[in-house]
Design an enzyme around this catalytic site. Sequence first.
Site, PDB file in Angstrom:
ATOM      1  CG  ASN A  14      -2.407  -0.681   1.107  1.00  0.00           C
ATOM      2  OD1 ASN A  14      -2.653  -0.270   0.434  1.00  0.00           O
ATOM      3  ND2 ASN A  14      -1.911  -1.876   1.412  1.00  0.00           N
ATOM      4  CG  MET A  87       0.267  -4.989  11.019  1.00  0.00           C
ATOM      5  SD  MET A  87      -0.958  -5.546  10.334  1.00  0.00           S
ATOM      6  CE  MET A  87      -2.216  -7.041  10.771  1.00  0.00           C
ATOM      7  NE  ARG A  88       4.091  -1.699  17.225  1.00  0.00           N
ATOM      8  CZ  ARG A  88       4.268  -3.114  18.288  1.00  0.00           C
ATOM      9  NH1 ARG A  88       3.310  -2.737  19.399  1.00  0.00           N
ATOM     10  NH2 ARG A  88       4.943  -4.323  18.201  1.00  0.00           N
ATOM     11  CG  HIS A 106      -9.780  -2.771   8.032  1.00  0.00           C
ATOM     12  ND1 HIS A 106      -8.841  -3.774   9.291  1.00  0.00           N
ATOM     13  CD2 HIS A 106     -11.336  -3.643   8.280  1.00  0.00           C
ATOM     14  CE1 HIS A 106      -9.685  -4.896   8.793  1.00  0.00           C
ATOM     15  NE2 HIS A 106     -10.511  -5.177   8.991  1.00  0.00           N
ATOM     16  CG  ASP A 138     -13.052   6.034  16.142  1.00  0.00           C
ATOM     17  OD1 ASP A 138     -12.338   4.925  16.313  1.00  0.00           O
ATOM     18  OD2 ASP A 138     -14.166   6.374  16.488  1.00  0.00           O
ATOM     19  CD  GLU A 139     -10.088   8.613  21.730  1.00  0.00           C
ATOM     20  OE1 GLU A 139     -10.886   8.536  22.838  1.00  0.00           O
ATOM     21  OE2 GLU A 139      -9.695   9.913  22.185  1.00  0.00           O
ATOM     22  CG  ASP A 142      -9.990  -2.150  12.176  1.00  0.00           C
ATOM     23  OD1 ASP A 142      -8.560  -1.351  11.753  1.00  0.00           O
ATOM     24  OD2 ASP A 142      -9.192  -3.190  12.151  1.00  0.00           O
ATOM     25  CE  LYS A 169      -4.238  -7.651  -9.579  1.00  0.00           C
ATOM     26  NZ  LYS A 169      -4.707  -8.484 -10.478  1.00  0.00           N
ATOM     27  CD  GLU A 171      -6.110  -3.475   1.300  1.00  0.00           C
ATOM     28  OE1 GLU A 171      -4.892  -3.219   1.478  1.00  0.00           O
ATOM     29  OE2 GLU A 171      -6.122  -5.160   1.260  1.00  0.00           O
TER      30      GLU A 171
END
Length: 217
Positions: A14, A87-88, A106, A138-139, A142, A169, A171
């Site tokens: 990406n 990934m966090r 996502h 946001d908090e 996802d 593709k 994304e």
Amino acid sequence: MLKVGVLASGRGTNLQAIIDASEKKMINAEVVVVVSDNEKAFALERAKKHGIDAYFIDASNKEKHEKKIDEIFRNYDVGLAVGAGYMRVLSPWFIKRWYGKIINIHPSLLPSFKGIDAQRQALEYGVKLAGCTTHFMDEKPDHGPIILQAAIRVLPDDDRDKLAERILKVEHQILPRSIDLFEKKRLIIEGRKVKILPGDSWLPKYSYPDVLYSYGY
Ligand code: GRF
């Protein structure tokens, strides 16, 4: 030109899509810095190949990790932060500082299949349409206001990897386009919703048949 800071944990396709769109002048934006929590992330190599500064920042201490990212992004005068396979879960502190200027991609049609391995979740659930979503962060992971979505068919012989590849593709289209819309100031956050102001479309020049792109693409 909009300065983009990218957060990535893995292979960085990406990130590559953003760099390519920028180099092809499809977007009036450039990636000025890439940060990873993973020393071995191929995303860091991709950045360097394109002369973009790239930093590994250890995440064993989350607070220090995020303070450092915030500092780097501010030093580089980042106007938009992009989660591209990062990934966090970012803390409320970080999100508050960047709210409205931080987006994520996502690989599912949110709000379905949040979290890890969304493509497998979708396949195992038995959905007939899958896809991807860009949203303001946001908090909650996802969860933030949705910018663009694109839907594809799940095919009878799909396995997790085949489906993930076809989603990927798309994304690579909706992420740069979301950056483009942000840069053109066409995204207005109204509570949970994002209003997209009228303007040009990427449909005629950069779309696949059999993909349903949401309004604004
Ligand atoms: C993508 O599927 C993205 O949607 C998800 O993680 C994957 C990252 O892929 N959040 P890449 O590192 O951009 O190739």
